[in-house]
Design an enzyme around this catalytic site. Structure first.
Site, PDB file in Angstrom:
ATOM      1  N   GLY B 186     -28.466 -40.050   0.348  1.00 49.31           N
ATOM      2  CA  GLY B 186     -29.826 -40.482   0.663  1.00 49.31           C
ATOM      3  C   GLY B 186     -30.759 -40.266  -0.505  1.00 49.31           C
ATOM      4  N   GLY B 187     -32.001 -39.957  -0.176  1.00 46.82           N
ATOM      5  CA  GLY B 187     -33.030 -39.789  -1.192  1.00 46.82           C
ATOM      6  C   GLY B 187     -32.738 -38.669  -2.165  1.00 46.82           C
ATOM      7  N   GLY B 421     -25.901 -59.887 -34.116  1.00 44.22           N
ATOM      8  CA  GLY B 421     -26.736 -58.965 -33.349  1.00 44.22           C
ATOM      9  C   GLY B 421     -26.216 -57.541 -33.399  1.00 44.22           C
ATOM     10  N   ALA B 422     -24.906 -57.403 -33.461  1.00 42.69           N
ATOM     11  CA  ALA B 422     -24.337 -56.046 -33.482  1.00 42.69           C
ATOM     12  C   ALA B 422     -24.787 -55.303 -34.730  1.00 42.69           C
ATOM     13  CB  ALA B 422     -22.818 -56.118 -33.424  1.00 42.69           C
TER      14      ALA B 422
END
Lengths: 119, 531
Positions: B186-187, B421-422
């Protein structure tokens, strides 16, 4: 043959004779001096003809001398090597310096002023 | 007197009143140590789990733990809570030492109401966190809880929120480590998720927002606990966990090891150790690790092991996005962060997960003054519809952002491919990498030679008699011109070309130069990272 030429030749021979005579006297003096001041050989020195060949190398060096020479060479090599490498990494192990501390303070001050500006 | 709460009677006070008080205190302490009672402790042991106090004992230096708020109890009465009061409630908090350095910590006590997160637990943990933040010391959480205490309603939820807020305030200021030793659902999962590192134990720890039952109801998917949120899932698939440990002992030992690379706070340099490895060590094996054929793979971990101090590499996120490698190591005893591609996995291509893994690690290093050493061998970003639709642009931008934002010393070594880009995002000079080195095998180009020839000479290759031979010829020419490090070195795009074996002393020398590096940044509240 003119008289002038004969006179010139006489003077030349005289000069050369005097020079060579002086040189001869100098050589004789040196020989006499060398003989007069030659160090006396010790009676005990005479090296044994039966000494093993291994004790001296071709240049007449003893084992100890060879070992010493190798030692000196090694020490020199290590010194040279150390000279080139000694400083690598020392700055890192010394920890951060004043420049870093100053930068941290400046950043903290900048952050404070930014926070105030936004507050 | 030891710090474990056992006060020694020195025999000087014979007055019975004081003796009675001391006896009462000892009894209270004994009761406190029993947590939820012997029966529940036995049940915990039966599951192969340690109790909160046993865990603390194993984590910290012997006898260094000092507990705080051990007497706090909850104030609720509904649903029978007035009959369920335990000294210290469901958490043990305090401070102690790891390798001589002080830390603050909490350990949820599963023997008390399943370690459920109560108002009191929240208050206790918050106090410990406040102390850690004010003192500038790391904070460690040992998690083992069923979740929010339902009987307390909104008080429990409010306590969670207080914790999350503190996690965020402390982020980047002090190191925060979450050790997951039981359930966390849960939270409550958001507190560990907000910390810097998550360590999970295999088989006993689970993290999820909604459990298998809820999932079945809502989406009709059937999944078991382990597949949904076990240590293996989170350390390989989701990336929520940075480490998966075989058992609790291993998890606690890992926590100690991890902290040895991290400073106590962001104003301190990371701790160093006495150097034991030769700074001049030049392993000749390095010279032949990278194959000259760009189509062949190799293990980047071998490169790392040969360059950094022997046995110092601690890999983070080892099982997640394995086409990238991140972790801590030491160079001449100094902690450094390593970012690298792994050509053995997907040729070292950068995908969404690798982008997240790399950018997060860079930010951790930068926050805690840890220099970054990057090894580049990547053909570029991962192509494909899934990647584009998954937001590879946004995720890839995180790497550029993280490197550009980082002000710690940044060093890079191009071992082979640095295409397009690398090259740009992986620590190129133009995003302010301090020194970029290349190995003789480095290929820095817009793209690989074959791909480039296919594009540039497509028309020409159609017209020639023998396109294959022509293609091979042009590719060789292209490779000679653009795929060797001498061209970028000639224009200053890289700083030097190294024999691989020279890398270690050169990196140490570069770190010496940059030891006190300072960069001024424009004043701003914070940037907008492309998260």
């Amino acid at each position: 043959m003119s008289d002038l030429l004969i006179q010139g030749l006489e003077i030349s021979f005289l000069g050369m004779g005097l020079t060579f005579a002086a040189l001869g006297i100098l050589i004789l003096t040196m020989i006499l001096l060398e003989r007069g001041f030659r160090p006396k050989q010790s009676a005990v020195v005479a090296p044994s003809a039966a000494a093993p060949a291994a004790e001296a190398d071709a240049e007449g060096l003893q084992d100890e001398e060879v070992a010493a020479a190798i030692g000196v060479a090694l020490a020199y090599f290590r010194h040279k090597q150390a000279k080139g490498r000694a400083s690598l990494g020392e700055t890192l192990t010394a920890g951060r310096g004043g420049w870093w501390a100053a930068g941290q303070s400046a950043r903290a001050a900048q952050f404070k002023s930014t926070s105030r500006g936004n507050g | 007197m030891s710090l474990d709460g056992n006060m020694q009677d020195n025999g000087h006070h014979d007055d019975s009143g004081h003796q009675e008080l001391a006896k009462e205190l000892r009894q209270q302490r004994e009761k406190m140590k029993q947590g939820g009672g012997l029966k529940r402790i036995e049940a915990q042991h039966a599951k192969g789990k340690l109790t909160a106090r046993e865990r603390i004992e194993r984590l910290l230096d012997e006898g260094s733990f000092q507990e705080i708020d051990g007497y706090m109890t909850h104030r609720h009465h509904d649903f029978g809570m007035d009959e369920n009061r335990f000294s210290g409630d469901s958490v043990v908090t305090g401070f102690g030492k790891i390798n001589g350095r002080t830390i603050c910590l909490f350990a949820q006590d599963f023997t008390v109401l399943g370690g459920s997160f109560s108002e009191v637990q929240g208050q206790k943990v918050a106090k410990a966190m406040d102390l850690a933040l004010q003192a500038g010391v790391p904070f460690v959480g040992l998690n083992d809880s069923v979740g929010a205490r339902i009987q307390e309603g909104v008080y429990s939820l409010a306590a969670y929120a207080e914790l999350f807020w503190r996690n965020t305030q402390a982020s980047g200021v002090i190191p925060q480590i979450s050790v997951m030793l039981g359930p966390c659902a849960g939270g409550s999962v958001y507190s560990p998720a907000l910390t810097d590192f998550v360590i999970m134990t295999q088989g006993t720890s689970h993290m999820f927002i909604t459990g298998p039952q809820v999932i079945k109801t809502v989406t009709q998917e059937e999944v078991d606990l382990e597949t949904l949120g076990g240590a293996d899932t989170h350390s390989t698939v989701s990336g929520v966990a940075h480490f998966a440990a075989a058992d609790e002992e291993a998890a606690l030992a890992l926590t100690r090891q991890l902290l040895s690379y991290l400073p106590s706070n962001n104003a301190e340099p990371p701790p160093s150790v006495k150097p034991t490895d030769d700074p001049w060590r030049m392993d000749s094996e390095l010279n032949s690790i990278v194959p000259t054929d760009p189509g062949l793979a190799y293990d980047m971990r071998r490169v790392i092991h040969h360059i950094f101090d022997h046995g110092s590499f601690l890999e983070v996120h080892q099982g997640y996005a394995q086409n990238a490698i991140v972790g801590f190591a030491r160079l001449h005893g100094q902690a450094v962060g390593i970012v690298a591609q792994q050509p053995e996995v997907m040729a070292g291509v950068i995908d969404i997960n690798a982008s997240d893994k790399i950018s997060r690690f860079i930010r951790i290093c930068d926050a805690f003054n840890i220099p970054i050493v990057t090894f580049i061998d990547s053909p570029g970003f991962m192509p494909g519809l899934m990647q584009e639709h998954g937001g590879i642009i946004r995720h890839g931008a995180k790497i550029v952002y993280a490197y550009s934002e980082a002000t710690v010393p940044k060093l890079a070594v191009v071992t082979r491919k640095a295409y397009g880009g690398a090259y740009i995002v992986m620590s190129s000079k133009y995003i302010r990498t301090d020194l970029v080195f290349a190995w003789p095998t480095a290929e820095i180009a817009v793209m690989g030679a074959e791909g480039a020839v296919n594009i540039l000479y497509r028309k020409h290759l159609k017209d020639v008699a023998d396109p294959e031979a022509e293609h091979a010829k042009i590719t060789a020419e292209f490779r000679e011109k653009f795929s060797r490090p001498y061209t970028p070195a000639a224009s200053g795009h890289i700083d030097d070309i190294l024999l691989p074996s020279e890398t270690r002393p050169r990196l140490i020398g570069a770190l010496e130069l940059l030891r006190d590096k300072q960069v001024s940044l424009p004043a701003k509240k914070h940037g907008i990272m492309p998260v």
